[in-house]
Design a protein around this motif. Structure first.
Motif, short mmCIF file in Angstrom:
data_model
loop_
_atom_site.label_atom_id
_atom_site.label_comp_id
_atom_site.label_asym_id
_atom_site.label_seq_id
_atom_site.Cartn_x
_atom_site.Cartn_y
_atom_site.Cartn_z
N UNK B 2 0.84 -1.20 0.00
CA UNK B 2 0.00 0.00 0.00
C UNK B 2 0.87 1.24 0.00
N UNK B 3 0.43 2.22 -0.77
CA UNK B 3 1.18 3.48 -0.79
C UNK B 3 0.79 4.33 0.41
N UNK B 4 1.76 5.04 0.95
CA UNK B 4 1.43 6.03 2.01
C UNK B 4 0.66 7.16 1.34
N UNK B 5 -0.33 7.64 2.01
CA UNK B 5 -1.13 8.71 1.40
C UNK B 5 -1.36 9.84 2.39
N UNK B 91 -16.12 26.08 -16.07
CA UNK B 91 -16.59 24.69 -16.07
C UNK B 91 -16.45 24.04 -14.70
N UNK B 92 -15.75 24.70 -13.82
CA UNK B 92 -15.52 24.11 -12.50
C UNK B 92 -16.47 24.74 -11.47
N UNK B 93 -16.78 23.98 -10.43
CA UNK B 93 -17.56 24.58 -9.34
C UNK B 93 -16.63 25.08 -8.23
N UNK B 94 -15.36 25.15 -8.54
CA UNK B 94 -14.41 25.74 -7.60
C UNK B 94 -13.77 24.75 -6.66
N UNK B 95 -13.96 23.46 -6.92
CA UNK B 95 -13.23 22.52 -6.07
C UNK B 95 -12.56 21.46 -6.94
N UNK B 96 -11.42 21.03 -6.48
CA UNK B 96 -10.67 20.04 -7.24
C UNK B 96 -9.49 19.55 -6.43
N UNK B 97 -8.80 18.56 -6.96
CA UNK B 97 -7.64 18.05 -6.24
C UNK B 97 -6.52 17.67 -7.18
N UNK B 98 -5.33 17.79 -6.68
CA UNK B 98 -4.14 17.44 -7.46
C UNK B 98 -3.25 16.57 -6.60
N UNK B 99 -2.66 15.55 -7.23
CA UNK B 99 -1.83 14.60 -6.47
C UNK B 99 -0.42 14.53 -7.03
N UNK B 100 0.49 14.34 -6.12
CA UNK B 100 1.88 14.09 -6.49
C UNK B 100 2.17 12.67 -6.03
N UNK B 101 2.43 11.82 -7.01
CA UNK B 101 2.55 10.39 -6.69
C UNK B 101 3.95 9.90 -7.01
N UNK B 102 4.59 9.30 -6.02
CA UNK B 102 5.91 8.70 -6.25
C UNK B 102 5.71 7.21 -6.49
N UNK B 103 6.39 6.69 -7.46
CA UNK B 103 6.20 5.28 -7.81
C UNK B 103 7.53 4.65 -8.23
N UNK B 104 7.53 3.35 -8.26
CA UNK B 104 8.68 2.67 -8.84
C UNK B 104 8.19 1.69 -9.90
N UNK B 116 5.33 -2.33 -14.86
CA UNK B 116 4.22 -1.97 -13.99
C UNK B 116 4.66 -0.81 -13.09
N UNK B 117 3.77 0.17 -12.87
CA UNK B 117 4.11 1.29 -11.98
C UNK B 117 3.47 1.08 -10.61
N UNK B 118 4.28 1.03 -9.60
CA UNK B 118 3.75 0.80 -8.25
C UNK B 118 3.96 2.04 -7.39
N UNK B 177 14.29 2.49 -12.89
CA UNK B 177 13.10 1.89 -12.27
C UNK B 177 12.72 2.64 -10.99
N UNK B 178 13.65 3.43 -10.48
CA UNK B 178 13.41 4.14 -9.21
C UNK B 178 13.46 5.66 -9.39
N UNK B 179 14.42 6.13 -10.19
CA UNK B 179 14.63 7.57 -10.32
C UNK B 179 14.30 8.09 -11.71
N UNK B 180 13.95 9.36 -11.75
CA UNK B 180 13.79 10.05 -13.02
C UNK B 180 15.16 10.61 -13.40
#
Lengths: 408, 220
Positions: B2-5, B91-104, B116-118, B177-180
């Motif tokens: 499970x990813x930490x969130x 087009x928006x009602x003024x709410x939304x979300x953005x995520x920064x996801x780290x994966x390997x 596969x991206x985990x 596989x780990x770093x950009x």
């Protein structure tokens, strides 16, 4: 468990960890101090650098901070876990009041085995992350915003380092603590934290500042004129205007050179309309030549030596002292009221010069005894500048006269 | 695994959106960026130095720190701008979300399939936009949002210093596989950014989404 843990630690490992910990404390000091200098920090990445930086993070080294930090850290008290290493950030106002804003604390606690990977490389990487956290946290405590607004006229931010328990009582009521992070190592748990002040009210201590400088907008109200103020303050001792003009309000009357019979009144021409000083303006001009009398010259040369002596002794302080003398005697200087426009055109320069010299030689208050006298040449130059600005003064006074209802 | 969130919620004015998200994501990325790896052989490497830069916000009382990497900052800014533009559009009602996801990446068993991206760590910022009437309110909002972001930055540093899972340092062949490794000056852990905006008519609840889905299915 603790014993086993220590057993596993070889001498080399311990030496390495000691070194890491010391450099962490040193770099942390740089991060904290540099963040309080009042300027934005920007260090470039070095993708091709050959000599690696500590913790792979580009933190500038300010030599004076390194020296100060090493003085404290080299005592090895930090590694013995007896005392934490503290960096205190305080604010000092232009009036000289101090307020401690925050204390950053690096502490080494007894080690405990968390079962995680505690090899050197892993600890080194974690120390890098801890330093990055410190960089981020230093920008969000209240002292950061204050440090960005500092200036010599308002307040400056100061730092000091010590090896002792943090002095939290200096941070006032309601101070808060942030734990930046901690790393478990075999020599102990390194912990970085910050305690900061939340109530920013400064209670100024009573300073002995001279409040005599009177700022007033109503210059032409004769009842409030600084001249009247000075006269009224010396009313109990003097009965006539001439006496007042000769002896400073708070001067020591016993001074020798004031017993000399220099009876001519400085600026008597200014008061010609009001006071009867005899009907001989020519004599006045003759008397004004006294400024070049041998006695005067003796005194001037004497005072000139003092200035050079002071210059030799005090070096950079001389200029500061001269500034001080201008400020502290500002009241008397205002008495002149830049009155050259009202003076008679003939001999006004000499009269002014003489007045300045007399004023300079007047018995000094105890406080001002150490101040160097103004050199005669400077005085002449100064007067010449005033003279060249004569038209400007004239026009200012005229505009003020026109706009003031109190002036006739 | 499970990813930490971690989820942050903020209420702010439209023009503060970019800076608010940037301050949080850059703080995270600063911690999750290493110097470039310079391999001596397959398993031995040295790491270059990362620089950092203070950034003053224009619409929030806050200064945050980011890596001194133009290429990384451009990439992050572009993603945040896209999100912010949509969030502030009609087009928006003024709410939304953005995520920064780290994966390997995990190499697929089959050569012809993509790895596969985990994900192992996800930071989400949920925004609710508000409209302010005057400058007094705006000034208060500047300070309030600055204080909230301060708390969140402190929380980020707390999380970063936990002894939580981080991908192992890879050998030379597995670095990608780990770093950009595409950036010239820094080497962040692999990351991607996703965002979603709530439309004016649609709610955010699962029920509404399901109703919409069934309706659309029936129409077909």
């Amino acid at each position: 468990m603790k014993k086993d843990f220590k057993m596993r630690l070889s001498k080399n490992d311990k030496k390495e960890l000691d070194k890491f910990t010391k450099f962490l404390a040193l770099k942390a000091t740089e991060v904290i101090v540099q963040s309080r200098l009042g300027e934005k920090v920007s260090t470039p990445c070095k993708p091709h650098a050959t000599g690696p930086d500590w913790f792979n993070l580009n933190i500038n080294d300010l030599p004076e901070v390194v020296i100060e930090a090493k003085k404290v850290l080299n005592s090895d008290l930090f590694l013995t876990k007896k005392f934490p290493f503290c960096i205190e950030i305080s604010l000092r106002t232009a009036e000289g009041d101090n307020m401690v804003l925050e204390t950053w604390c690096a502490r080494l606690l007894d080690p405990y085995d968390t079962g995680t990977n505690n090899n050197g490389q892993n600890i080194y990487n974690r120390m890098g992350i801890l330093l990055k956290s410190l960089v981020s946290v230093t920008r969000v405590t209240p002292a950061y915003k204050l440090s960005r607004k500092q200036g010599p006229d308002s307040y400056v931010i100061c730092y000091r380092m010590y090896m002792d328990e943090p002095l939290c009582h200096c941070l006032g009521e309601g101070h808060k603590q942030i734990r930046v992070g901690q790393i478990c190592t075999a020599i102990g748990t390194v912990q970085l934290s910050c305690t900061y002040r939340t109530k920013m009210t400064i209670s100024p201590t009573k300073t002995s500042r001279d409040n005599s400088l009177m700022l007033k907008s109503d210059h032409f109200n004769t009842n409030l004129s600084p001249r009247n103020r000075r006269y009224s303050s010396s009313d109990d001792r003097t009965s006539s205007l001439s006496e007042t003009m000769k002896i400073g309000a708070f001067a020591d009357r016993k001074r020798k050179h004031f017993e000399e019979p220099q009876l001519d009144l400085p600026f008597c021409t200014f008061f010609a309309d009001r006071i009867s000083l005899g009907d001989h303006p020519e004599e006045e001009e003759e008397e004004s030549d006294l400024s070049t009398s041998p006695k005067e010259e003796d005194r001037l040369s004497c005072s000139g030596n003092e200035t050079t002596k002071n210059k030799e002794n005090n070096g950079n302080n001389v200029q500061q002292q001269q500034e001080m003398s201008m400020v502290s005697t500002g009241d008397d200087f205002i008495m002149v009221d830049l009155k050259t426009p009202f003076a008679k055109p003939s001999g006004e320069k000499f009269e002014l010069t003489r007045f300045f010299r007399e004023w300079q030689q007047a018995p000094l208050l105890e406080t001002f005894k150490e101040l160097p006298p103004i050199e005669a040449t400077d005085l002449q130059k100064q007067l010449e500048t005033f003279e060249s600005d004569l038209n400007e003064f004239d026009s200012i006074v005229q505009t003020l006269c026109q706009s003031s209802p109190n002036n006739n | 695994m499970n990813a930490r969130s971690q989820v942050f919620e903020l209420t702010l004015e439209g023009r503060q959106a970019d800076e608010a998200v940037a301050s949080l994501f850059h703080t995270v990325l600063f911690h999750r960026c290493l110097g470039k790896f310079l391999y001596n052989n397959e398993s031995s490497y040295s790491v270059s130095t990362v620089g950092f830069t203070d950034v003053d916000c224009d619409f929030i009382d806050l200064t945050y720190v980011c890596c001194s990497s133009n290429s990384l900052n451009r990439q992050v800014k572009q993603e945040i701008s896209n999100f912010s533009e949509q969030l502030r559009s009609n087009e928006s009602n003024g709410s939304g979300q953005i995520s920064l996801e780290f994966f390997q990446r995990k190499p697929s068993r089959y050569l012809f399939l993509q790895p596969e991206c985990i994900p192992w760590e996800v930071w989400t910022v949920r925004l609710q936009l508000i409209t302010l009437e005057n400058e007094v309110e705006r000034q208060l909002c500047r300070e309030r949002v600055g204080d909230h972001l301060t708390d969140k930055i402190l929380y980020i540093t707390e999380v970063m210093n936990r002894q939580d899972y981080l991908p192992k340092m890879p050998s030379k062949s597995d670095t990608d596989l780990v770093f950009d490794t595409s950036l010239p000056d820094v080497q962040p852990y692999l990351f991607k950014m996703n965002y979603s905006i709530s439309g004016p008519s649609s709610g955010t609840s699962v029920g509404t989404t399901m109703r919409k889905f069934i309706k659309e299915s029936l129409n077909l």
